[in-house]
Design a protein around this motif. Structure first.
Motif, PDB file in Angstrom:
ATOM      1  N   GLU A  59      -3.623   0.904  -2.947  1.00 29.91           N
ATOM      2  CA  GLU A  59      -3.004  -0.410  -3.103  1.00 29.91           C
ATOM      3  C   GLU A  59      -2.277  -0.503  -4.435  1.00 29.91           C
ATOM      4  N   ILE A  83       0.859  -1.178   0.000  1.00 33.71           N
ATOM      5  CA  ILE A  83       0.000   0.000   0.000  1.00 33.71           C
ATOM      6  C   ILE A  83       0.900   1.234   0.000  1.00 33.71           C
ATOM      7  N   TRP A 108      -6.941   2.232   1.001  1.00 31.11           N
ATOM      8  CA  TRP A 108      -6.896   1.691   2.355  1.00 31.11           C
ATOM      9  C   TRP A 108      -6.727   2.775   3.413  1.00 31.11           C
ATOM     10  N   GLN A 141      -7.809   0.060  -5.140  1.00 36.65           N
ATOM     11  CA  GLN A 141      -8.419   0.035  -3.808  1.00 36.65           C
ATOM     12  C   GLN A 141      -7.697   0.994  -2.866  1.00 36.65           C
ATOM     13  N   ASP A 174      -8.458   2.099   6.628  1.00 39.86           N
ATOM     14  CA  ASP A 174      -8.289   0.770   7.201  1.00 39.86           C
ATOM     15  C   ASP A 174      -7.318   0.821   8.381  1.00 39.86           C
TER      16      ASP A 174
END
Length: 257
Positions: free
Chosen positions: A98, A92, A116, A114, A119
């Motif tokens: 990503e 990442i 993150w 994606q 996250d």
């Protein structure tokens, strides 16, 4: 006089039995303590080796500059081959996007888009160089946890999903004495590893056991009143615990009284 002699003999026998019991108890506790310590050390070493390999991989690449795609893929493939416990790897970028995802069970994804940023694996590494997530069941079949490392806080992140079945395999090889049960719980009492894997797969929480509750409060279960520690079946046990400080886990070794 004969009555006095008999009484003294009974008293002497009782005292001898008491000290024999204490010696036996100390020997059992020492054996269970050695078992728990061996398991805790094996777990710490297992996770430590994983983290070292993740960190060695991530420092090969410039955390703030461009990363060559082929070099990155080659580095992650080597890591997967070297560490069979890793089920997935994700690189990442520092902006949370990503760049590459490799998996043992799914197609590889390169620049999949994606993000993150929100996250926990990414957010935690904005202020620290490592992240260890909670234990979770993947596809309701095997326990896993997330590990994430960065070259420096705020930089690119290498995140791994680790299959904890390999922890069970590692500790099952440890033999300290012939009797007893060894199991591992996380910081909430959730069962991480147990000889009966079905208990782990049922998301069992053992915080209701006196010795687990005591250890999670950072007390020594050996300070519990004698006979209070209980097995899952409700039977009295000798119980010794050893923390795995780097993970917030606790190893228990028990033997029936």
């Amino acid at each position: 006089v004969s009555g006095l002699v008999s009484a003294l003999l009974v008293l002497s026998g009782a005292i001898g039995a008491y000290f024999a019991h204490r010696e036996s108890t100390a020997a059992v506790e020492a054996l269970q303590g050695a078992r728990a310590q061996a398991v805790a050390s094996e777990i710490a070493n297992f996770i430590g080796r994983l983290e070292d390999d993740l960190r060695s991989t991530v420092i090969k690449f410039n955390a703030s500059g461009a990363v060559d795609d082929e070099d990155l893929r080659a580095g992650l493939i080597v890591l997967l081959r070297h560490q069979p416990a890793i089920a997935e790897l994700r690189w990442i970028a520092a902006d949370g996007r990503e760049k590459l995802a490799l998996s043992r069970v799914a197609p590889d994804v390169e620049n999949g888009g994606q993000v993150w940023s929100e996250d926990a694996r990414f957010r935690a590494t904005r202020d620290a160089a490592r992240y260890v997530g909670p234990v979770y069941l993947r596809r309701e079949s095997e326990p896993h946890l997330s590990l994430a490392v960065t070259r420096k806080p705020g930089g690119a992140v290498l995140a791994a999903e680790v299959n904890l079945k390999f922890v069970w395999d590692a500790i099952s090889r440890i033999r300290v004495g012939a009797a007893g049960t060894t199991y591992v719980v996380d910081g909430t009492g959730q069962l991480v590893s147990h000889p009966d894997i079905s208990l782990v797969l049922r998301n069992s929480n053992l915080s209701m056991l006196p010795q687990v509750r005591s250890a999670l409060a950072r007390d020594d279960p050996r300070t519990l009143p004698e006979g209070e520690a209980r097995s899952l079946e409700g039977l009295p046990v000798f119980a010794v615990s050893v923390p795995v400080e780097t993970l917030g886990w606790t190893v228990f070794a028990e033997q029936s009284r």
